[in-house]
Scaffold this active site. Structure first.
Site, short mmCIF file in Angstrom:
data_model
loop_
_atom_site.label_atom_id
_atom_site.label_comp_id
_atom_site.label_asym_id
_atom_site.label_seq_id
_atom_site.Cartn_x
_atom_site.Cartn_y
_atom_site.Cartn_z
N SER A 1 -44.26 23.11 101.25
CA SER A 1 -43.37 23.80 102.30
C SER A 1 -42.16 22.81 102.20
O SER A 1 -42.15 21.72 102.36
CB SER A 1 -44.19 23.99 103.58
OG SER A 1 -43.17 24.53 104.28
N SER A 2 -41.13 23.70 102.26
CA SER A 2 -39.78 23.17 102.39
C SER A 2 -39.57 22.33 103.89
O SER A 2 -38.79 21.63 103.99
CB SER A 2 -38.84 24.06 102.18
OG SER A 2 -38.68 25.14 102.91
N MET B 1 -35.50 16.89 101.69
CA MET B 1 -35.35 18.20 101.89
C MET B 1 -33.72 18.46 101.49
O MET B 1 -33.02 17.96 101.74
CB MET B 1 -35.21 18.68 103.62
CG MET B 1 -35.09 19.79 103.72
SD MET B 1 -35.42 20.22 105.75
CE MET B 1 -36.95 19.98 105.89
N GLY C 1 -33.16 17.97 95.71
CA GLY C 1 -33.32 17.77 94.48
C GLY C 1 -32.36 18.41 93.64
O GLY C 1 -31.26 19.09 94.05
N SER C 2 -32.16 17.96 92.26
CA SER C 2 -31.02 18.23 91.27
C SER C 2 -30.78 19.62 91.17
O SER C 2 -29.59 20.18 90.95
CB SER C 2 -31.49 17.65 90.13
OG SER C 2 -32.46 18.01 89.27
N CYS D 1 -31.83 22.02 93.68
CA CYS D 1 -32.29 22.54 94.97
C CYS D 1 -30.72 22.72 95.79
O CYS D 1 -29.91 21.94 95.85
CB CYS D 1 -33.17 21.59 95.98
SG CYS D 1 -33.62 22.13 97.35
N GLY E 1 -35.71 25.15 90.02
CA GLY E 1 -36.12 25.00 91.16
C GLY E 1 -37.23 25.84 91.72
O GLY E 1 -37.17 27.06 91.42
N GLY F 1 -37.22 26.98 94.55
CA GLY F 1 -36.22 27.95 95.45
C GLY F 1 -35.57 28.96 94.54
O GLY F 1 -34.88 29.62 95.40
N ARG G 1 -43.15 29.13 100.07
CA ARG G 1 -42.72 27.77 100.36
C ARG G 1 -41.43 27.72 100.97
O ARG G 1 -41.47 26.84 101.78
CB ARG G 1 -42.48 26.96 98.80
CG ARG G 1 -42.25 25.64 99.16
CD ARG G 1 -41.91 24.92 97.74
NE ARG G 1 -41.96 23.49 97.96
CZ ARG G 1 -40.92 22.77 98.15
NH1 ARG G 1 -39.72 23.39 98.20
NH2 ARG G 1 -40.93 21.36 98.23
#
Length: 499
Positions: free
Chosen positions: A318-319, A368, A371-372, A374, A457, A459, A471
């Site tokens: 989960s984010s 949070m 990420g590259s 995200c 990603g 997301g 997520r």
């Protein structure tokens, strides 16, 4: 006369000196230093030594950087650098052991991220052999994810448990294209083109090199089953190796009594195969593996299936980890499966961490939106600079005996070192491992001939369509808002060499 007078004066002076001198020397009284005076002198000396050391220390401690009351700066990995010191040991003495969870210890503190373009069984096996651990992503049906876990638990070094199989109707021309994308030379031919079905034959490059008509099916040129050297299911590595040496063949299919393909051995792999002293194994000498789950009620069935398959740990993916949904899931898992290791997250603050630790998590995932691929921080204006998040959460978690995983923002080996210095037990990597041979998916080629693999990603809209929207709390939304992007990364070769 002058000489006589000088002599008389000299004699008078000598007589005066003799008269002034004491008749006998008096001994000096030795004064002993009092304890108080001695303590004051020692304290002064220590202060002087500390002052000299302070002058030599021209860097800052993590405590000074992150806990200064006069600074409100959030730090990323690239904002910091480790100061070098004096070395009095060799490289062979360096130990990088770290904790994945309370009970799972890693000799190589690297974890492959639960992303659908990074970790399935092949990556998880490679990571465990190298001393890390892989987390199977949750963008799979329950049964398929459980099968991926089972592949890792059943793995025996030297056996290929999931070889690429082909249909007997595939043309040689289609096989040429498959070779380009997969990089393999030999392929088992099975009844339905899948692992576990009846073996019909084997086709290698020597079978196709001199075929003029590339439209013919592979069934017409393959080495058929009756001409193959095979091993029976249950054969151990030593015996299988002996069969390969004696037969002088390049491939050895392992088949069941019904002649179904259960594994494949390759002479090339055996030559490259070596002992893995750092491998992450359980008490039964099986490789260890983790899997990602969500927080929906259906994920309780997923947990049951994963436990039945032998999973060693689950990561609640989960984010935003500090939610009542995750709290309930953690409590349920620890109640139903007390020995199963549970990793909670993601979190970036001490308060979030404390809430999950109180629920019973065995480790925390920290990060949070960094990420590259995200975009959570840009889209949701929520998150924290990663170095600050790792230090602050690690400080609280360590005091309570809970390790943390630094998740995201790892784009170089130096970032892993910084994460460990700031208190992480291990670093979770996605982009750093993307593009290796063990990641899911086929290679594609750019216009300039560069070999690439897809990377996205969780997301991203593409990943959300496959199920990862839960997520990001978007499973019920009519309009999905992307918190990640998709792209490609350059081929990096095998994880075994890369790690």
């Amino acid at each position: 006369a002058r000489s006589s007078a000088a002599a008389d004066g000299s004699a008078a002076a000598q007589g005066a000196q003799e008269a002034m001198a004491p008749s006998a020397p008096q001994p000096q009284r030795q004064r002993s230093r009092s304890p108080r005076a001695r303590a004051e002198a020692d304290a002064k000396q220590a202060h002087d030594d500390d002052l000299k050391d302070a002058v030599m220390l021209d860097g800052h401690s993590a405590c000074e950087i992150f806990e200064s009351k006069s600074s409100f700066t959030g730090y990323t990995y690239d904002d910091l650098i480790c100061m070098p010191g004096r070395i009095d040991f060799g490289v062979h003495e360096v130990a990088l052991h770290g904790n994945f969870t309370r009970k799972i210890r890693l000799k190589t503190p690297v974890v492959s991220s639960p992303m659908d373009t990074v970790t399935e069984a092949k990556m998880a096996i490679a990571m465990a052999l190298e001393g890390g651990i892989g987390v199977i992503h949750t963008n799979l049906p329950i049964e398929e994810q459980a099968r991926e876990v089972a592949k890792v638990k059943r793995f025996e070094s030297g056996f290929i448990m999931d070889p690429v199989c082909i249909l007997p109707t595939m043309s040689v021309q289609e096989l040429d294209k498959l070779r380009e994308s997969s990089g393999f030379n030999g392929y088992p031919v099975t009844q339905d083109g899948r692992m576990g079905s009846r073996l019909l034959g084997l086709v290698t490059r020597r079978d196709t090199d001199f075929v003029q008509d590339r439209t013919v099916p592979v069934s017409s040129i393959m080495t058929t089953l009756d001409r193959l050297v095979t091993a029976d299911e249950g054969v151990d590595l030593l015996a299988a190796n002996g069969i390969l040496k004696e037969s002088k063949k390049g491939k050895l299919p392992v088949v069941s009594k019904q002649r179904h393909l259960v594994a494949l051995m390759s002479r090339k792999d055996l030559q490259k195969n070596k002992d893995h002293p750092n491998a992450t194994k359980d008490a039964n000498k099986q490789l260890m593996v983790a899997a990602a789950i969500g927080t929906r009620s259906a994920d309780r069935d997923r947990v049951r299936a994963l436990v039945a398959a032998g999973v060693d740990a689950v990561i609640i993916d989960s984010s935003q980890g500090d939610s009542v949904f995750q709290h309930d899931m953690v409590r349920w898992i620890k109640r139903e499966y007390p020995e199963l290791q549970v990793v909670g997250g993601n979190v970036v603050t001490k308060r979030q961490a404390k809430n999950l630790i109180d629920c019973g998590v065995d480790a925390l995932r920290v990060g949070m939106g960094i990420g590259s691929i995200c975009t959570t921080q840009e889209v949701c204006a929520c998150g924290r600079a990663q170095a600050s998040a790792v230090y602050n959460v690690a400080k609280l978690a360590a005091s309570l005996g809970v390790p943390i995983l630094a998740d995201g923002g790892i784009s170089s080996p130096g970032h892993i070192v910084k994460a460990l210095c700031l208190g992480a037990g291990a670093a979770m990597c996605g982009s750093l491992l993307a593009g290796t041979e063990e990641t899911p998916g086929d290679y594609i080629y750019a216009e300039n001939g560069q070999r690439l693999k897809r990377y996205r990603g969780m997301g991203s809209i593409d990943a959300m369509k496959k199920g990862s929207d839960d997520r990001y709390f978007g499973s019920g939304a009519a309009l999905k808002v992307a918190q990640g992007v998709s792209g490609t990364v350059q081929d990096k070769g095998s994880v075994h060499r890369y790690v």
